[in-house]
Write a protein that holds these residues in place. Sequence first.
Motif, PDB file in Angstrom:
ATOM      1  N   PRO A 236       0.815  -1.232   0.000  1.00  0.00           N
ATOM      2  CA  PRO A 236       0.000   0.000   0.000  1.00  0.00           C
ATOM      3  C   PRO A 236       0.839   1.267   0.000  1.00  0.00           C
ATOM      4  O   PRO A 236       0.427   2.278  -0.602  1.00  0.00           O
ATOM      5  N   VAL A 237       2.006   1.250   0.647  1.00  0.00           N
ATOM      6  CA  VAL A 237       2.848   2.451   0.640  1.00  0.00           C
ATOM      7  C   VAL A 237       3.376   2.719  -0.759  1.00  0.00           C
ATOM      8  O   VAL A 237       3.429   3.869  -1.215  1.00  0.00           O
ATOM      9  N   THR A 238       3.761   1.639  -1.462  1.00  0.00           N
ATOM     10  CA  THR A 238       4.217   1.823  -2.846  1.00  0.00           C
ATOM     11  C   THR A 238       3.102   2.370  -3.718  1.00  0.00           C
ATOM     12  O   THR A 238       3.309   3.273  -4.558  1.00  0.00           O
ATOM     13  N   GLY A 239       1.868   1.840  -3.533  1.00  0.00           N
ATOM     14  CA  GLY A 239       0.734   2.370  -4.290  1.00  0.00           C
ATOM     15  C   GLY A 239       0.451   3.822  -3.944  1.00  0.00           C
ATOM     16  O   GLY A 239       0.130   4.625  -4.821  1.00  0.00           O
ATOM     17  N   LEU A 240       0.597   4.156  -2.648  1.00  0.00           N
ATOM     18  CA  LEU A 240       0.369   5.540  -2.226  1.00  0.00           C
ATOM     19  C   LEU A 240       1.387   6.473  -2.852  1.00  0.00           C
ATOM     20  O   LEU A 240       1.049   7.577  -3.316  1.00  0.00           O
ATOM     21  N   LEU A 241       2.648   6.013  -2.913  1.00  0.00           N
ATOM     22  CA  LEU A 241       3.692   6.840  -3.503  1.00  0.00           C
ATOM     23  C   LEU A 241       3.454   7.009  -5.006  1.00  0.00           C
ATOM     24  O   LEU A 241       3.654   8.103  -5.561  1.00  0.00           O
ATOM     25  N   THR A 242       3.014   5.943  -5.674  1.00  0.00           N
ATOM     26  CA  THR A 242       2.725   6.033  -7.109  1.00  0.00           C
ATOM     27  C   THR A 242       1.564   6.984  -7.372  1.00  0.00           C
ATOM     28  O   THR A 242       1.591   7.802  -8.308  1.00  0.00           O
ATOM     29  N   ALA A 243       0.534   6.893  -6.524  1.00  0.00           N
ATOM     30  CA  ALA A 243      -0.627   7.787  -6.693  1.00  0.00           C
ATOM     31  C   ALA A 243      -0.247   9.232  -6.433  1.00  0.00           C
ATOM     32  O   ALA A 243      -0.761  10.157  -7.087  1.00  0.00           O
ATOM     33  N   ALA A 244       0.684   9.442  -5.476  1.00  0.00           N
ATOM     34  CA  ALA A 244       1.113  10.812  -5.173  1.00  0.00           C
ATOM     35  C   ALA A 244       1.834  11.435  -6.351  1.00  0.00           C
ATOM     36  O   ALA A 244       1.774  12.657  -6.564  1.00  0.00           O
ATOM     37  N   GLU A 245       2.548  10.599  -7.139  1.00  0.00           N
ATOM     38  CA  GLU A 245       3.258  11.130  -8.300  1.00  0.00           C
ATOM     39  C   GLU A 245       2.292  11.626  -9.366  1.00  0.00           C
ATOM     40  O   GLU A 245       2.667  12.428 -10.235  1.00  0.00           O
ATOM     41  N   LEU A 246       1.028  11.133  -9.353  1.00  0.00           N
ATOM     42  CA  LEU A 246       0.046  11.509 -10.357  1.00  0.00           C
ATOM     43  C   LEU A 246      -0.718  12.771  -9.985  1.00  0.00           C
ATOM     44  O   LEU A 246      -1.520  13.267 -10.787  1.00  0.00           O
ATOM     45  N   LEU A 247      -0.473  13.273  -8.757  1.00  0.00           N
ATOM     46  CA  LEU A 247      -1.187  14.487  -8.349  1.00  0.00           C
ATOM     47  C   LEU A 247      -0.673  15.691  -9.115  1.00  0.00           C
ATOM     48  O   LEU A 247       0.493  15.731  -9.526  1.00  0.00           O
ATOM     49  N   PRO A 248      -1.513  16.686  -9.308  1.00  0.00           N
ATOM     50  CA  PRO A 248      -1.071  17.896 -10.037  1.00  0.00           C
ATOM     51  C   PRO A 248      -0.017  18.638  -9.231  1.00  0.00           C
ATOM     52  O   PRO A 248       0.022  18.553  -8.002  1.00  0.00           O
ATOM     53  N   PRO A 249       0.860  19.359  -9.912  1.00  0.00           N
ATOM     54  CA  PRO A 249       1.905  20.095  -9.195  1.00  0.00           C
ATOM     55  C   PRO A 249       1.306  21.088  -8.217  1.00  0.00           C
ATOM     56  O   PRO A 249       0.236  21.651  -8.438  1.00  0.00           O
ATOM     57  N   GLY A 250       2.024  21.280  -7.109  1.00  0.00           N
ATOM     58  CA  GLY A 250       1.579  22.224  -6.090  1.00  0.00           C
ATOM     59  C   GLY A 250       2.134  21.847  -4.730  1.00  0.00           C
ATOM     60  O   GLY A 250       2.672  20.752  -4.519  1.00  0.00           O
ATOM     61  N   ARG A 251       2.000  22.766  -3.788  1.00  0.00           N
ATOM     62  CA  ARG A 251       2.515  22.531  -2.450  1.00  0.00           C
ATOM     63  C   ARG A 251       1.859  21.343  -1.754  1.00  0.00           C
ATOM     64  O   ARG A 251       2.545  20.515  -1.150  1.00  0.00           O
ATOM     65  N   PRO A 252       0.523  21.209  -1.825  1.00  0.00           N
ATOM     66  CA  PRO A 252      -0.104  20.028  -1.206  1.00  0.00           C
ATOM     67  C   PRO A 252       0.424  18.716  -1.775  1.00  0.00           C
ATOM     68  O   PRO A 252       0.655  17.751  -1.044  1.00  0.00           O
ATOM     69  N   SER A 253       0.633  18.678  -3.107  1.00  0.00           N
ATOM     70  CA  SER A 253       1.137  17.450  -3.714  1.00  0.00           C
ATOM     71  C   SER A 253       2.554  17.144  -3.235  1.00  0.00           C
ATOM     72  O   SER A 253       2.909  15.987  -2.992  1.00  0.00           O
ATOM     73  N   GLU A 254       3.368  18.181  -3.099  1.00  0.00           N
ATOM     74  CA  GLU A 254       4.731  17.972  -2.607  1.00  0.00           C
ATOM     75  C   GLU A 254       4.725  17.416  -1.184  1.00  0.00           C
ATOM     76  O   GLU A 254       5.526  16.526  -0.845  1.00  0.00           O
ATOM     77  N   LEU A 255       3.833  17.926  -0.335  1.00  0.00           N
ATOM     78  CA  LEU A 255       3.748  17.419   1.039  1.00  0.00           C
ATOM     79  C   LEU A 255       3.321  15.954   1.064  1.00  0.00           C
ATOM     80  O   LEU A 255       3.856  15.154   1.828  1.00  0.00           O
ATOM     81  N   VAL A 256       2.344  15.606   0.216  1.00  0.00           N
ATOM     82  CA  VAL A 256       1.885  14.217   0.166  1.00  0.00           C
ATOM     83  C   VAL A 256       3.007  13.303  -0.302  1.00  0.00           C
ATOM     84  O   VAL A 256       3.267  12.233   0.268  1.00  0.00           O
ATOM     85  N   ARG A 257       3.706  13.723  -1.395  1.00  0.00           N
ATOM     86  CA  ARG A 257       4.810  12.891  -1.906  1.00  0.00           C
ATOM     87  C   ARG A 257       5.932  12.777  -0.870  1.00  0.00           C
ATOM     88  O   ARG A 257       6.531  11.706  -0.709  1.00  0.00           O
TER      89      ARG A 257
END
Length: 447
Positions: A236-257
């Motif tokens: 699940p952590v690998t899936g979470l990291l992969t999904a985070a890479e698909l988020l649009p650019p921005g500060r929230p996405s950087e925090l999630v990644r």
Amino acid sequence: MMRPALRTGVRWKISIAIAAVGALIAVALSLVVHNAARVSMLENAREVQLERLLGAQRFYEATNSTNMQKGVPKFGTELNDPAMPRSLREEVLRNRRATHVAHGPDGVPDVWAAVPLGNGDVLSLHTRFADRSATIMKDLDRALIIGSVSVVFVGCALGVLIGGQLSRRLRKAAAAAGRVAQGQTDVRVREAVGGVVRDETDELARAVDALTDALNGRIEAERRVTADIAHELRTPVTGLLTAAELLPPGRPSELVRDRAQAMRTLVEDVLEVARLDSASERAELQELPLGEFVARRVALLDPGVAVEVVHNSWVATDPRRLERILGNLLGNAAKHGSTPVEVTVEGRVVRVRDHGPGFPEELLRDGPSRFRTGSVDRAGHGHGLGLTIATGQARVLGARLTFRNAAPQGAVEGGGAVAVLWLPEHAPTATGSFPMLELAEQRRARD
């Protein structure tokens, strides 16, 4: 306030106890035997003295009746001797035969005997204790002293023998327990003690072995639970990291990644710690120049770190694990220390030093502990597994990793934390065996 303790071995305690008991028994028996022999000899002297006096009395009375006049006492007897002891005189005045023993100024007894005569006179005999009897007493005392000393020495020797055997068994048990404490979980104290005799030492060894087995079982169960949890979290952590890479650019996405990457690193580190705790890891050795290897790896890990090679030496080690140790030490220096960070290579020794506040006292006293960083503020300071992993990897390499401070705790100027990696002369093989004779000979040929 601590009181000074006197450290003595079980061997000497048992020896002293047996010697003390033997000495007391020997002295008591010697006194009893001496007094009994003295009393017996004095009683015998009284009887002999009285018999001699009665013989002199019969001769005196027979002579007086024959000559019809008062004769002179014979055989050393005296009539109405003024030197007669008062107690003896009082007994004779009661018309009794009596004996008396008086001690002279030189300690030799005087034996008296007295009998009343029909005309009111007192016939007495006074002689000193026989020289032969005194000689016998001296010989007896000498024999008792020699016997007492012999008993004490034999008791000491017996105590040393018994105590030595018990002390050896206890020392073997302590040494085996020490190896268990160092992580050699296959060591059994009862087997180390050995011997034919079965005593309390075997009960202690059996209890320690049972405790070791229980602790090993608990540690193994905790390791398996930790490894299973980390392994289950990997997907699940690998899936979470992969999904985070698909988020649009921005500060929230950087925090999630960033948080997803931190969680993935934590899971990987926990899995690595679990593998190291299982003691199943084996080093894949290669011959390499330690100074050049450290300089290249440090330049890749942190170009701002200065590397000084005092003496380059060829070593047989696992480069992947050695790089992991260097990375964790440099990462710890960057997170908890201050620049400049210095790396020094001298022969088989690698030192990593920063100029920060130094290691916490808990780490210096107890060693690295997982999930403990020594910092009150946990935000941005890691999860406390870096030094634990470095220590475990050093153990796989057969190396020793030590920690110290270059200055007292809290001193920044000229202080800092110093981690020292001591690589062994003979590293373990891929199967964990020692030593690496072939590689050692090749290294000497290259040097």
